[in-house]
Design a protein around this motif. Structure first.
Motif, PDB file in Angstrom:
ATOM      1  N   MET A  66       0.834  -1.197   0.000  1.00 36.20           N
ATOM      2  CA  MET A  66       0.000   0.000   0.000  1.00 36.20           C
ATOM      3  C   MET A  66       0.870   1.250   0.000  1.00 36.20           C
ATOM      4  N   ARG A  67       0.296   2.335  -0.487  1.00 33.69           N
ATOM      5  CA  ARG A  67       1.009   3.602  -0.518  1.00 33.69           C
ATOM      6  C   ARG A  67       0.032   4.744  -0.279  1.00 33.69           C
ATOM      7  N   VAL A  68       0.547   5.823   0.283  1.00 37.33           N
ATOM      8  CA  VAL A  68      -0.230   7.042   0.475  1.00 37.33           C
ATOM      9  C   VAL A  68       0.040   7.947  -0.719  1.00 37.33           C
ATOM     10  N   VAL A  69      -1.026   8.443  -1.346  1.00 41.49           N
ATOM     11  CA  VAL A  69      -0.893   9.214  -2.580  1.00 41.49           C
ATOM     12  C   VAL A  69      -1.494  10.604  -2.398  1.00 41.49           C
ATOM     13  N   PHE A  70      -0.687  11.620  -2.691  1.00 42.05           N
ATOM     14  CA  PHE A  70      -1.152  13.000  -2.743  1.00 42.05           C
ATOM     15  C   PHE A  70      -1.528  13.322  -4.184  1.00 42.05           C
ATOM     16  N   ASN A  71      -2.655  13.998  -4.377  1.00 41.13           N
ATOM     17  CA  ASN A  71      -3.054  14.433  -5.714  1.00 41.13           C
ATOM     18  C   ASN A  71      -2.574  15.860  -5.898  1.00 41.13           C
ATOM     19  N   GLY A 113       3.426   7.315  13.708  1.00 43.12           N
ATOM     20  CA  GLY A 113       4.556   7.992  14.327  1.00 43.12           C
ATOM     21  C   GLY A 113       5.815   8.023  13.497  1.00 43.12           C
ATOM     22  N   TYR A 114       5.871   7.244  12.419  1.00 50.80           N
ATOM     23  CA  TYR A 114       7.058   7.187  11.569  1.00 50.80           C
ATOM     24  C   TYR A 114       6.898   8.137  10.385  1.00 50.80           C
ATOM     25  N   GLN A 115       7.936   8.927  10.112  1.00 58.14           N
ATOM     26  CA  GLN A 115       7.890   9.809   8.957  1.00 58.14           C
ATOM     27  C   GLN A 115       8.186   9.017   7.683  1.00 58.14           C
ATOM     28  N   PHE A 116       7.313   9.196   6.682  1.00 54.42           N
ATOM     29  CA  PHE A 116       7.492   8.457   5.438  1.00 54.42           C
ATOM     30  C   PHE A 116       7.578   9.343   4.214  1.00 54.42           C
ATOM     31  N   GLY A 117       7.813  10.616   4.400  1.00 56.77           N
ATOM     32  CA  GLY A 117       8.053  11.438   3.231  1.00 56.77           C
ATOM     33  C   GLY A 117       7.676  12.885   3.443  1.00 56.77           C
ATOM     34  N   LYS A 118       8.201  13.718   2.542  1.00 58.80           N
ATOM     35  CA  LYS A 118       7.842  15.129   2.477  1.00 58.80           C
ATOM     36  C   LYS A 118       7.315  15.404   1.072  1.00 58.80           C
ATOM     37  N   TYR A 119       6.092  15.889   1.016  1.00 57.88           N
ATOM     38  CA  TYR A 119       5.470  16.197  -0.265  1.00 57.88           C
ATOM     39  C   TYR A 119       5.534  17.703  -0.493  1.00 57.88           C
ATOM     40  N   ILE A 120       6.064  18.108  -1.663  1.00 58.46           N
ATOM     41  CA  ILE A 120       6.165  19.525  -2.012  1.00 58.46           C
ATOM     42  C   ILE A 120       5.306  19.748  -3.249  1.00 58.46           C
ATOM     43  N   ASN A 121       4.167  20.399  -3.080  1.00 56.50           N
ATOM     44  CA  ASN A 121       3.164  20.462  -4.131  1.00 56.50           C
ATOM     45  C   ASN A 121       3.653  21.177  -5.382  1.00 56.50           C
ATOM     46  N   ASN A 122       4.375  22.278  -5.219  1.00 54.94           N
ATOM     47  CA  ASN A 122       4.788  23.064  -6.377  1.00 54.94           C
ATOM     48  C   ASN A 122       6.122  22.614  -6.956  1.00 54.94           C
ATOM     49  N   LEU A 123       6.716  21.561  -6.394  1.00 57.79           N
ATOM     50  CA  LEU A 123       8.019  21.099  -6.856  1.00 57.79           C
ATOM     51  C   LEU A 123       8.007  19.629  -7.240  1.00 57.79           C
ATOM     52  N   GLY A 124       7.469  18.788  -6.339  1.00 57.57           N
ATOM     53  CA  GLY A 124       7.440  17.359  -6.621  1.00 57.57           C
ATOM     54  C   GLY A 124       8.844  16.770  -6.599  1.00 57.57           C
ATOM     55  N   PRO A 125       9.096  15.706  -7.396  1.00 56.92           N
ATOM     56  CA  PRO A 125       8.143  15.064  -8.305  1.00 56.92           C
ATOM     57  C   PRO A 125       7.342  13.941  -7.665  1.00 56.92           C
ATOM     58  N   THR A 136       4.705  11.898  -5.622  1.00 52.47           N
ATOM     59  CA  THR A 136       3.366  12.071  -5.061  1.00 52.47           C
ATOM     60  C   THR A 136       2.884  10.824  -4.327  1.00 52.47           C
ATOM     61  N   ALA A 137       3.562   9.684  -4.524  1.00 50.30           N
ATOM     62  CA  ALA A 137       3.161   8.423  -3.895  1.00 50.30           C
ATOM     63  C   ALA A 137       4.258   7.960  -2.939  1.00 50.30           C
ATOM     64  N   PHE A 138       3.845   7.571  -1.718  1.00 54.71           N
ATOM     65  CA  PHE A 138       4.796   7.202  -0.679  1.00 54.71           C
ATOM     66  C   PHE A 138       4.429   5.820  -0.131  1.00 54.71           C
ATOM     67  N   PRO A 139       5.159   4.773  -0.534  1.00 55.34           N
ATOM     68  CA  PRO A 139       4.869   3.424  -0.036  1.00 55.34           C
ATOM     69  C   PRO A 139       5.118   3.319   1.467  1.00 55.34           C
ATOM     70  N   VAL A 140       4.253   2.561   2.138  1.00 59.22           N
ATOM     71  CA  VAL A 140       4.388   2.326   3.578  1.00 59.22           C
ATOM     72  C   VAL A 140       4.363   0.821   3.805  1.00 59.22           C
ATOM     73  N   PRO A 141       5.439   0.224   4.317  1.00 58.27           N
ATOM     74  CA  PRO A 141       5.492  -1.235   4.473  1.00 58.27           C
ATOM     75  C   PRO A 141       4.559  -1.733   5.568  1.00 58.27           C
ATOM     76  N   GLU A 142       4.260  -3.015   5.484  1.00 58.62           N
ATOM     77  CA  GLU A 142       3.271  -3.606   6.384  1.00 58.62           C
ATOM     78  C   GLU A 142       3.722  -3.627   7.834  1.00 58.62           C
ATOM     79  N   ASP A 143       5.002  -3.661   8.107  1.00 56.30           N
ATOM     80  CA  ASP A 143       5.412  -3.697   9.508  1.00 56.30           C
ATOM     81  C   ASP A 143       5.210  -2.344  10.194  1.00 56.30           C
ATOM     82  N   ILE A 144       5.007  -1.281   9.396  1.00 56.11           N
ATOM     83  CA  ILE A 144       4.660   0.032   9.946  1.00 56.11           C
ATOM     84  C   ILE A 144       3.151   0.241   9.891  1.00 56.11           C
TER      85      ILE A 144
END
Length: 220
Positions: A113-118, A142-154, A156-164
């Motif tokens: 699974m992954r968290v996706v920003f549009n 509680g675990y950081q899995f990414g920084k999304y920058i809307n006007n820069l990118g690239p 947009t999808a951040f996978p999150v493993p099952e153990d988290i």
């Protein structure tokens, strides 16, 4: 620097500056280390840093992070209800959003699974009253899995493993949203999306330690 008010000569003022250095490692050839998200807490807690499971590079120095509100079960009963997609921020600044959700994926199913920003740049209109320049951090349990920058990118999808991500249980998501335009910002959308469904005989991985919120000693 332009201000929305007039300064009075001889009066004391405090100016706070918010910066984001991206917190990334230097990259050796072929390691992709530059893509590793990390925060920078400074010397908060020192040698008595509380979260030994996630470690001090996990978060930055924003107020909500220093208070530990990105951990599961924060004290949200008195928080104002708001939605970063439909509401967001109406002015430049930082907002913090947190929510809990439960997954119930059957055993014997391997479901990455992954968290996706549009990206809202692709969906904005001239009539939109909100800005497109914003940054957002993603915390899962509680675990950081990414920084999304809307006007820069690239990314947009951040996978999150099952153990988290708890595939059979409760989860906590937290989003510090930094609007950099005076009009504020809203997320285009935010989704948790399965990338595939694989039936197998594999055993579920042991969950990573996920300490819940406790009041941070000497937090400010």
């Amino acid at each position: 620097m332009s201000l929305s008010f007039v300064l009075s000569q001889g009066s004391p003022y405090v100016i706070s500056v918010l910066i984001d250095h991206m917190g990334q490692d230097e990259e050796a050839p072929g390691t992709d280390a530059i893509k590793f998200p990390r925060g920078l807490t400074g010397n908060f807690g020192g040698e008595q840093y509380q979260d030994l499971a996630r470690g001090p590079p996990n978060e930055g120095g924003m107020y909500a992070e220093r208070q530990g509100y990105h951990y599961p079960n924060p004290p949200t009963s008195a928080w104002e209800l708001s939605n970063p997609v439909t509401g967001g921020l109406s002015h430049a600044g930082v907002g913090f959003y947190a929510a809990s959700f439960r997954l119930n994926i059957p055993g014997g199913c391997d479901v990455p699974m992954r968290v996706v920003f549009n990206n809202s740049l692709h969906n904005s209109t001239k009539e939109s009253s909100r800005g497109n320049n914003y940054r957002c951090q993603l915390f899962i349990n509680g675990y950081q899995f990414g920084k999304y920058i809307n006007n820069l990118g690239p990314q947009t999808a951040f996978p999150v493993p099952e153990d988290i991500l708890n595939h059979e249980g409760d989860n906590h998501i937290a989003l510090p949203l930094w609007a950099q335009d005076k009009q504020g910002a809203t997320l285009g959308s935010l989704e948790l999306i399965p990338t595939s469904l694989i039936r197998s005989g594999y055993n579920r991985p042991q969950a990573a330690r996920q300490p819940v919120w406790t009041k941070q000693a000497e937090s400010y």
